[in-house]
Write a protein that holds these residues in place. Structure first.
Motif, short mmCIF file in Angstrom:
data_model
loop_
_atom_site.label_atom_id
_atom_site.label_comp_id
_atom_site.label_asym_id
_atom_site.label_seq_id
_atom_site.Cartn_x
_atom_site.Cartn_y
_atom_site.Cartn_z
N ASP A 288 0.82 -1.22 0.00
CA ASP A 288 0.00 0.00 0.00
C ASP A 288 0.86 1.26 0.00
O ASP A 288 0.39 2.33 -0.39
CB ASP A 288 -0.93 0.00 1.23
N ASN A 289 2.08 1.14 0.45
CA ASN A 289 2.98 2.30 0.51
C ASN A 289 4.11 2.16 -0.51
O ASN A 289 5.17 2.74 -0.34
CB ASN A 289 3.54 2.40 1.94
N CYS A 290 3.87 1.36 -1.55
CA CYS A 290 4.91 1.12 -2.56
C CYS A 290 4.45 1.61 -3.92
O CYS A 290 3.26 1.77 -4.16
CB CYS A 290 5.22 -0.38 -2.67
N TYR A 291 5.42 1.81 -4.79
CA TYR A 291 5.10 2.28 -6.14
C TYR A 291 5.67 1.32 -7.19
O TYR A 291 6.12 1.71 -8.24
CB TYR A 291 5.62 3.71 -6.34
N PHE A 292 5.65 0.05 -6.87
CA PHE A 292 6.04 -0.99 -7.82
C PHE A 292 5.19 -2.23 -7.56
O PHE A 292 4.67 -2.42 -6.46
CB PHE A 292 7.53 -1.33 -7.69
N GLU A 293 5.04 -3.04 -8.60
CA GLU A 293 4.25 -4.26 -8.45
C GLU A 293 5.15 -5.48 -8.58
O GLU A 293 6.24 -5.39 -9.14
CB GLU A 293 3.17 -4.35 -9.54
N GLU A 294 4.64 -6.59 -8.10
CA GLU A 294 5.35 -7.87 -8.26
C GLU A 294 4.35 -8.88 -8.77
O GLU A 294 3.16 -8.81 -8.42
CB GLU A 294 5.84 -8.37 -6.89
N PHE A 295 4.83 -9.83 -9.54
CA PHE A 295 3.94 -10.89 -10.00
C PHE A 295 4.16 -12.11 -9.10
O PHE A 295 5.30 -12.53 -8.87
CB PHE A 295 4.22 -11.24 -11.46
N VAL A 296 3.07 -12.64 -8.58
CA VAL A 296 3.15 -13.76 -7.63
C VAL A 296 2.29 -14.92 -8.13
O VAL A 296 1.14 -14.71 -8.53
CB VAL A 296 2.68 -13.29 -6.23
N THR A 297 2.86 -16.09 -8.11
CA THR A 297 2.07 -17.27 -8.52
C THR A 297 1.41 -17.87 -7.28
O THR A 297 1.83 -17.60 -6.15
CB THR A 297 2.96 -18.34 -9.17
N GLU A 298 0.43 -18.71 -7.51
CA GLU A 298 -0.30 -19.32 -6.38
C GLU A 298 0.63 -20.18 -5.51
O GLU A 298 0.44 -20.27 -4.30
CB GLU A 298 -1.47 -20.15 -6.91
#
Lengths: 88, 158
Positions: B79-89
């Motif tokens: 919520d306090n970040c400006y980047f995304e990560e891709f996460v698998t199940e």
């Protein structure tokens, strides 16, 4: 002797755990699972006490014999001591 | 007793895991070092806005929010970040099921309607927040650069 400050005790799914919060969580980021007597002893350890006093409290509260109470207290305290969570 | 070194196996065995998240990547919705987060194993497919505990490739455990779901996995962001990560199940250890604040273990913050609305607004306002953040960063960079120039000139004059 007493437990370090900063633990919050909570119950989840019928199980009780003590979790480090605040400053303490920086050096102990985990939790302690507590059974009935564990929770009882943990709460007693929030104030200064002794091993003998804890065993006596266990005898009074749970009606167990003195020898077993002492063993239980010793085992509980040694776990806390190993994790560096007791102030003596 | 102690630090369960393997959260995944602890959750499998006990059905939950409780800890105090560290860091400020989820601020203001999770306060690092203060709030207690209760993690449960996944029972159903996670949805957008759910907070997941997952394991990065380097073994680090992270608690971030799903901002987009896809067929192959999830896009998560603090919520306090400006980047995304891709996460698998497979990387997901569990989901944030309860959140306790100020040592009050009787009141689950996640149950509050105001909290849920604020989370949605916060996530939806991300493009705007990112824009403001970029402007702020550019401005502070300029101010620092100007400050350095003035300092150099001042020292030369001496």
């Amino acid at each position: 002797m007493r437990i370090v400050e900063g633990f919050v005790v909570c119950s989840v799914g019928g199980k009780t755990v003590a979790v480090a919060s605040g400053e303490l969580s920086k050096r102990f980021n985990g939790m302690i699972t507590l059974n009935g007597t564990g929770e009882f002893l943990f709460e007693k350890l929030r104030e200064d006490t002794t091993e003998e006093a804890l065993a006596a409290e266990l005898v009074r509260e749970y009606g167990v014999d003195g020898e077993r109470a002492s063993k239980d207290v010793q085992s509980f305290l040694s776990g806390l001591d190993e994790a560096g969570l007791l102030i003596r | 007793m102690g630090n369960p070194s393997n959260k995944r196996s602890f959750i499998d065995e006990n059905g939950f895991y409780v800890s105090t998240p560290l860091g400020n990547s989820m601020f203001p919705f999770i306060r690092g070092g203060e709030d207690l987060a209760v993690i449960f194993p996944l029972k159903e497919k996670p949805k957008k806005f759910d907070v997941m505990l997952y394991e990065r490739q380097d073994g680090e455990h992270v608690l971030h929010r799903i901002v987009k779901t896809a067929a192959e996995g999830y896009l998560v962001r603090g919520d306090n970040c400006y980047f995304e990560e891709f996460v698998t199940e497979e990387q997901i250890i569990g989901y944030l099921g309860k959140l306790f604040r100020n040592g009050n273990t009787k009141k689950d913050v996640l149950e509050s309607g105001g909290y849920r609305t604020a989370v949605r607004l916060w996530v939806l306002a991300y493009p705007l927040r990112r824009c403001v953040y970029a402007i702020w960063k550019r401005m502070t960079r300029r101010v620092f650069s100007l400050h350095r120039k003035v300092k150099t000139l001042w020292e030369k004059r001496k």
